[in-house]
Design a protein around this motif. Structure first.
Motif, PDB file in Angstrom:
ATOM      1  N   SER A  86       0.846  -1.192   0.000  1.00  0.00           N
ATOM      2  CA  SER A  86       0.000   0.000   0.000  1.00  0.00           C
ATOM      3  C   SER A  86       0.883   1.245   0.000  1.00  0.00           C
ATOM      4  O   SER A  86       0.454   2.316   0.397  1.00  0.00           O
ATOM      5  N   ALA A  87       2.116   1.088  -0.459  1.00  0.00           N
ATOM      6  CA  ALA A  87       3.078   2.190  -0.461  1.00  0.00           C
ATOM      7  C   ALA A  87       2.572   3.364  -1.279  1.00  0.00           C
ATOM      8  O   ALA A  87       1.891   3.192  -2.284  1.00  0.00           O
ATOM      9  N   VAL A 110      13.108  -0.507  -2.926  1.00  0.00           N
ATOM     10  CA  VAL A 110      13.710  -1.165  -4.091  1.00  0.00           C
ATOM     11  C   VAL A 110      13.067  -2.535  -4.285  1.00  0.00           C
ATOM     12  O   VAL A 110      12.644  -3.182  -3.325  1.00  0.00           O
ATOM     13  N   SER A 111      12.981  -2.923  -5.546  1.00  0.00           N
ATOM     14  CA  SER A 111      12.451  -4.236  -5.906  1.00  0.00           C
ATOM     15  C   SER A 111      13.429  -4.924  -6.849  1.00  0.00           C
ATOM     16  O   SER A 111      13.940  -4.301  -7.777  1.00  0.00           O
ATOM     17  N   THR A 112      13.671  -6.190  -6.605  1.00  0.00           N
ATOM     18  CA  THR A 112      14.499  -6.990  -7.512  1.00  0.00           C
ATOM     19  C   THR A 112      13.647  -8.012  -8.263  1.00  0.00           C
ATOM     20  O   THR A 112      14.183  -8.857  -8.970  1.00  0.00           O
ATOM     21  N   LEU A 118       8.610  -4.798  -2.396  1.00  0.00           N
ATOM     22  CA  LEU A 118       9.418  -3.610  -2.171  1.00  0.00           C
ATOM     23  C   LEU A 118      10.053  -3.695  -0.790  1.00  0.00           C
ATOM     24  O   LEU A 118       9.381  -4.062   0.172  1.00  0.00           O
ATOM     25  N   THR A 119      11.331  -3.339  -0.703  1.00  0.00           N
ATOM     26  CA  THR A 119      12.012  -3.295   0.588  1.00  0.00           C
ATOM     27  C   THR A 119      12.674  -1.933   0.756  1.00  0.00           C
ATOM     28  O   THR A 119      13.062  -1.292  -0.219  1.00  0.00           O
ATOM     29  N   GLY A 153      21.599   1.095  -3.580  1.00  0.00           N
ATOM     30  CA  GLY A 153      20.813   1.529  -2.435  1.00  0.00           C
ATOM     31  C   GLY A 153      21.325   1.076  -1.090  1.00  0.00           C
ATOM     32  O   GLY A 153      20.697   1.346  -0.070  1.00  0.00           O
ATOM     33  N   ALA A 154      22.463   0.396  -1.041  1.00  0.00           N
ATOM     34  CA  ALA A 154      23.012  -0.035   0.243  1.00  0.00           C
ATOM     35  C   ALA A 154      23.402   1.164   1.101  1.00  0.00           C
ATOM     36  O   ALA A 154      23.270   1.138   2.326  1.00  0.00           O
ATOM     37  N   SER A 155      23.882   2.232   0.461  1.00  0.00           N
ATOM     38  CA  SER A 155      24.200   3.470   1.176  1.00  0.00           C
ATOM     39  C   SER A 155      23.947   4.649   0.247  1.00  0.00           C
ATOM     40  O   SER A 155      23.995   4.514  -0.975  1.00  0.00           O
ATOM     41  N   TRP A 156      23.687   5.804   0.844  1.00  0.00           N
ATOM     42  CA  TRP A 156      23.360   7.019   0.097  1.00  0.00           C
ATOM     43  C   TRP A 156      24.244   8.157   0.585  1.00  0.00           C
ATOM     44  O   TRP A 156      24.529   8.271   1.767  1.00  0.00           O
ATOM     45  N   THR A 157      24.661   9.032  -0.338  1.00  0.00           N
ATOM     46  CA  THR A 157      25.497  10.185  -0.030  1.00  0.00           C
ATOM     47  C   THR A 157      24.759  11.456  -0.437  1.00  0.00           C
ATOM     48  O   THR A 157      24.245  11.544  -1.558  1.00  0.00           O
ATOM     49  N   ALA A 158      24.711  12.443   0.472  1.00  0.00           N
ATOM     50  CA  ALA A 158      24.057  13.711   0.162  1.00  0.00           C
ATOM     51  C   ALA A 158      24.847  14.462  -0.903  1.00  0.00           C
ATOM     52  O   ALA A 158      26.074  14.478  -0.885  1.00  0.00           O
TER      53      ALA A 158
END
Length: 186
Positions: A86-87, A110-112, A118-119, A153-158
């Motif tokens: 229900s995202a 993300v979906s594989t 979705l996770t 998506g394991a890590s994100w940088t601003a």
């Protein structure tokens, strides 16, 4: 489309069937046109706002506010809701075999498995209104500025240096190769 409120567009090439336009609406479903927009036919029973489209191989994806992702495997002739999500999806982009979904308050999902599940993939609590990808890079923009992942998506940088307003509504990639540049509409 009289009386409808189009909110997103996808153009597909059906090979021998020609070019097809798809538009999502604000609560009236998904419509398709095979005659460059002269006439439109409803192709789905989607009742929530369609916020964006993406494609992954022969699978078309439509993000919605409140019903997650819908899928089509017949070039948009019909759409199904494969999961129980229900995202509140605000944006979609594909990168490799992954589907990235920007959400309203849940960051990036993300979906594989082409949108079936979705996770969480980071930026928890953020509203992500825009996504763009090039090469191994995925950019996310929304309530907290622009973010970059280069590891699915394991890590994100601003990426907010120089932004005077970190409320981002759209992103695009300038060029198709190399690192590309990200532009924003704040």
């Amino acid at each position: 489309l009289t009386g409808k409120a189009p909110s997103s567009v996808l153009i597909t090439d059906g090979g021998g069937a020609g070019i097809k336009l798809h538009t999502g609406t604000l609560g009236s479903g998904i419509y398709a046109s095979s005659d460059t927009g002269k006439s439109w036919t409803v192709t789905s029973g989607v009742t929530n706002q369609v916020t964006g489209f993406a494609s992954l191989g022969s699978v078309l994806l439509a993000g919605t506010v409140g019903e997650g992702i819908y899928r089509s495997t017949d070039n948009g002739a019909s759409w199904s809701h494969p999961g129980v999500s229900s995202a509140q999806i605000l944006s979609l982009v594909t990168n490799g075999n992954r589907v990235f979904a920007g959400s309203n308050g849940s960051g990036v999902l993300v979906s594989t498995d082409t949108g079936r599940t979705l996770t969480a993939s980071g930026l928890a609590g953020a509203t992500v209104r825009a996504l763009a990808s090039t090469g191994t890079k995925v950019f996310a923009g929304g309530s907290t500025g622009i973010w970059l992942t280069m590891n699915n998506g394991a890590s994100w940088t601003a990426m907010n240096t120089g932004l005077t307003d970190t409320s981002v509504y759209s992103l695009w990639i300038n060029g198709r190769t190399g690192g590309g540049q990200v532009g924003n509409h704040a």
